[in-house]
Design a protein around this motif. Structure first.
Motif, mmCIF file in Angstrom:
data_model
loop_
_atom_site.group_PDB
_atom_site.id
_atom_site.type_symbol
_atom_site.label_atom_id
_atom_site.label_comp_id
_atom_site.label_asym_id
_atom_site.label_seq_id
_atom_site.Cartn_x
_atom_site.Cartn_y
_atom_site.Cartn_z
ATOM 1 N N ALA A 85 0.829 -1.207 0.000
ATOM 2 C CA ALA A 85 0.000 0.000 0.000
ATOM 3 C C ALA A 85 0.863 1.256 0.000
ATOM 4 N N LEU A 86 1.954 1.250 0.759
ATOM 5 C CA LEU A 86 2.858 2.401 0.776
ATOM 6 C C LEU A 86 3.439 2.664 -0.606
ATOM 7 N N TYR A 87 3.836 1.605 -1.283
ATOM 8 C CA TYR A 87 4.414 1.805 -2.618
ATOM 9 C C TYR A 87 3.368 2.352 -3.589
ATOM 10 N N LEU A 88 2.170 1.773 -3.576
ATOM 11 C CA LEU A 88 1.145 2.213 -4.521
ATOM 12 C C LEU A 88 0.721 3.656 -4.267
ATOM 13 N N ARG A 89 0.674 4.068 -3.002
ATOM 14 C CA ARG A 89 0.168 5.397 -2.688
ATOM 15 C C ARG A 89 1.268 6.459 -2.650
ATOM 16 N N GLU A 90 2.461 6.098 -2.165
ATOM 17 C CA GLU A 90 3.482 7.105 -1.896
ATOM 18 C C GLU A 90 4.617 7.134 -2.921
ATOM 19 N N TYR A 91 4.901 6.034 -3.577
ATOM 20 C CA TYR A 91 6.083 5.984 -4.439
ATOM 21 C C TYR A 91 5.739 5.746 -5.914
ATOM 22 N N ALA A 92 4.757 4.892 -6.189
ATOM 23 C CA ALA A 92 4.460 4.539 -7.582
ATOM 24 C C ALA A 92 3.897 5.745 -8.337
ATOM 25 N N LYS A 93 4.282 5.833 -9.602
ATOM 26 C CA LYS A 93 3.744 6.876 -10.464
ATOM 27 C C LYS A 93 2.292 6.561 -10.786
ATOM 28 N N GLN A 94 1.401 7.513 -10.510
ATOM 29 C CA GLN A 94 -0.024 7.291 -10.697
ATOM 30 C C GLN A 94 -0.354 7.342 -12.184
ATOM 31 N N GLY A 95 -0.562 6.168 -12.749
ATOM 32 C CA GLY A 95 -0.853 6.081 -14.170
ATOM 33 C C GLY A 95 -1.626 4.819 -14.471
#
Length: 572
Positions: free
Chosen positions: A346-356
């Motif tokens: 969840a941390l990666y998806l919300r805080e680090y991953a580029k939202q695309g």
């Protein structure tokens, strides 16, 4: 007579229409609708608990024994000594179709379910009898119930007490002497179990380790000539264990001889005489001679046995402690596995991953995983964890045990990992929703004060998102506690001879199979040969499982609310 004038159509003024629209727009109808839905869910949950409790908890009450005669029209009376379990109204047509000779002028008759016990004498210990044909009812105070290790309960009358084959007491004196001797037999049984499962279990475990160590030396190409010291140590260890076993075996023979000393001579209501050794009796009492407080004491004693003892009689007697222990241990292991992976994802998806597009596809995949049938996860766990990972571990680290698998067989570790994957989407979604609620201004303020992004996440974001994280985790635990289908493939069994946790190194044995409350319900309810004896235990076990899940959810709400209050100032 004048005709009644037709009612005038409802004339809503523009002001009334605006008031209704404003009321709907305010959201109050949806608040009431939500409250009604929550109330219905709460009522259903309470009703479910009450139903299971009402059907399961009376099973432990020491019911009175009814002595009577059952006489069908034109037949000889049959003596009865039984517990009245339940009664129901049955249509006359149904009873006639079952072969009973009844007058069809009365539409319904009362049918009783009774427990006659004495399965070794009569074959079946539960019967359905027509209430009006049960005659000459009485409740003799000398009627005895014996709970046996096998063959279920015995209902009858105590004739004599024997010691080494000789009668030492009869009648009322036999009952008085029986109570003390039963306590003695219970102490011997306890000592016997301690030796067999504790000390002898440790010796057998040690002997198996010696055998595996010897096999390991052989696989390494070491013979008794070039590794004499290693073999001598193993031989000395084996000799020491064998000597300890012989000492314990001698004590076991002594205990079994002492247990075989006493026996009871009993007579059934139809005159059959039976001698039962005290070693085969778990408990004996006279329900008709017991007062309210005596029955309450026995009730709680049997209830404690249910949650603390091991099952017997194909799981229809005794307790369910191994199932409780296995369920709790599996859920704890699952929590250890699912928490870090769910939060990190969840941390990666919300805080680090580029939202695309890719991130959206991952989120859709995670949400879809939550809807996959649990049996599919069981098949995955069997193929990947058990056969692939477990088989590889056996080849690398446990070659001396092959062809007998160590980790290449279903066990509590693989069951916990399978349920961790099953509940992972719940933790990811709940954690990500909690992270999304944290205002961006707090992150920017932390960074402006010189904190790194990692420090901001660890000291600001994660603490404020902890209510959502805890809620997701407890919901995952609640779901995992009730899952059965995948566990049937990856580790759960009908009866586990040893717990996954004991006093033998390494103390936690993740490769062992285990018992589970959900599977216990399935096994007792659908696989038991004695349906009527199993039914109350199904309800009692279901009540316990539902109660555990409800308590977990209540705990989740309390934890979430406390964490919310703690970080309320920051959230504002």
């Amino acid at each position: 007579m004048a005709a009644t004038p037709a009612p005038k159509p409802l004339d809503l003024t523009a002001k009334d229409t605006q008031s209704v629209a404003a009321y709907v727009k305010s959201g109050q109808p949806y608040v009431w609708l939500t409250a009604a839905a929550i109330s219905v869910a709460f009522i259903i949950t309470v009703a479910l608990l009450c139903l299971t409790a009402a059907r399961g908890m009376p099973h432990f009450w020491p019911a009175d024994l009814l002595k009577a005669e059952y006489q069908e029209p034109g037949a000889e009376p049959v003596p009865l000594l039984a517990e009245l379990i339940s009664e129901e109204e049955v249509s006359t047509a149904r009873l006639i179709s079952a072969g009973l000779k009844l007058d069809d002028s009365q539409p319904f008759h009362t049918r009783d379910l009774i427990k006659v016990g004495n399965r070794d004498l009569y074959g079946a210990d539960f019967r359905y009898l027509l209430d009006e044909w049960i005659l000459n009812r009485s409740y003799p105070e000398d009627a005895v119930v014996l709970e046996r290790m096998e063959w279920g309960n015995f209902h009858g009358f105590l004739e004599a007490l024997k010691e080494n084959g000789s009668v030492v007491a009869t009648g009322e004196q036999a009952w008085t002497a029986y109570a003390e001797r039963q306590r003695r037999a219970d102490r011997l049984h306890h000592e016997l179990r301690e030796i067999e499962k504790g000390e002898i279990g440790s010796i057998n475990y040690g002997l198996e380790r010696v055998r595996l160590d010897t096999r390991r030396l052989e696989l390494a190409g070491k013979t008794r000539e070039n590794a004499a010291a290693d073999y001598q140590k193993l031989d000395a260890r084996k000799a020491e264990l064998d000597a300890s076993y012989e000492t314990l075996r001698t004590r076991l023979v002594e205990i079994k001889t002492e247990l075989a000393r006493d026996s009871l001579v009993l007579k059934s209501v139809d005159g059959q005489e039976l001698e039962i050794p005290l070693a085969k009796i778990a408990r004996g009492y006279r329900p008709n001679a017991m007062g309210l407080f005596a029955k309450l004491g026995l009730y709680f004693e049997k209830l404690w046995e249910f949650v603390s003892a091991e099952p017997r009689e194909a799981n229809t007697e005794g307790g369910i402690f191994p199932a409780i222990f296995g369920t709790v241990m599996m859920v704890l292991l699952m929590s250890v596995f699912v928490t870090p992976f769910g939060i990190l994802a969840a941390l990666y998806l919300r805080e680090y991953a580029k939202q695309g597009t890719v991130t959206q596809i991952i989120r859709i995949a995670v949400n879809n995983l939550a809807g996959v049938p649990s049996i599919v996860y069981g098949m995955f766990g069997l193929g990947f964890f058990v056969y692939f990972v477990g088989g590889s571990l056996d080849q690398l680290f446990y070659a001396e045990s092959l062809p007998s698998p160590t980790f290449g067989t279903p066990g509590i570790l693989w069951a916990s990992l399978t349920l961790a994957i099953l509940t992972l989407p719940v933790v990811i979604v709940a954690t990500e929703e909690g992270l999304a609620r944290i205002p961006r201004s707090l992150r920017e303020a932390s960074l402006a004060l010189g904190a790194t992004k990692a420090e901001t996440l660890w000291k600001v974001v994660l603490p404020m998102a902890s209510p959502a994280m805890m809620t997701g985790l407890i919901l995952a635990i609640a779901r995992a506690a009730g899952e059965v289908a995948p566990l049937m493939l990856v580790g759960v069994v009908k009866l586990a001879p040893s717990l996954p946790l004991d006093g033998n190194f390494p103390f936690v044995h993740l490769e062992r199979k285990f018992m589970h409350l959900g599977f216990h319900i399935y096994d007792v309810g659908f696989q038991s040969p004695n349906v009527e004896a199993a039914r109350p235990l199904v309800y009692a076990t279901s009540f316990l499982l539902v109660l555990v899940i409800v308590l977990l959810n209540v705990s989740a709400i309390r934890i979430r609310n406390r964490l919310r209050e703690k970080y309320k100032a920051l959230d504002g």
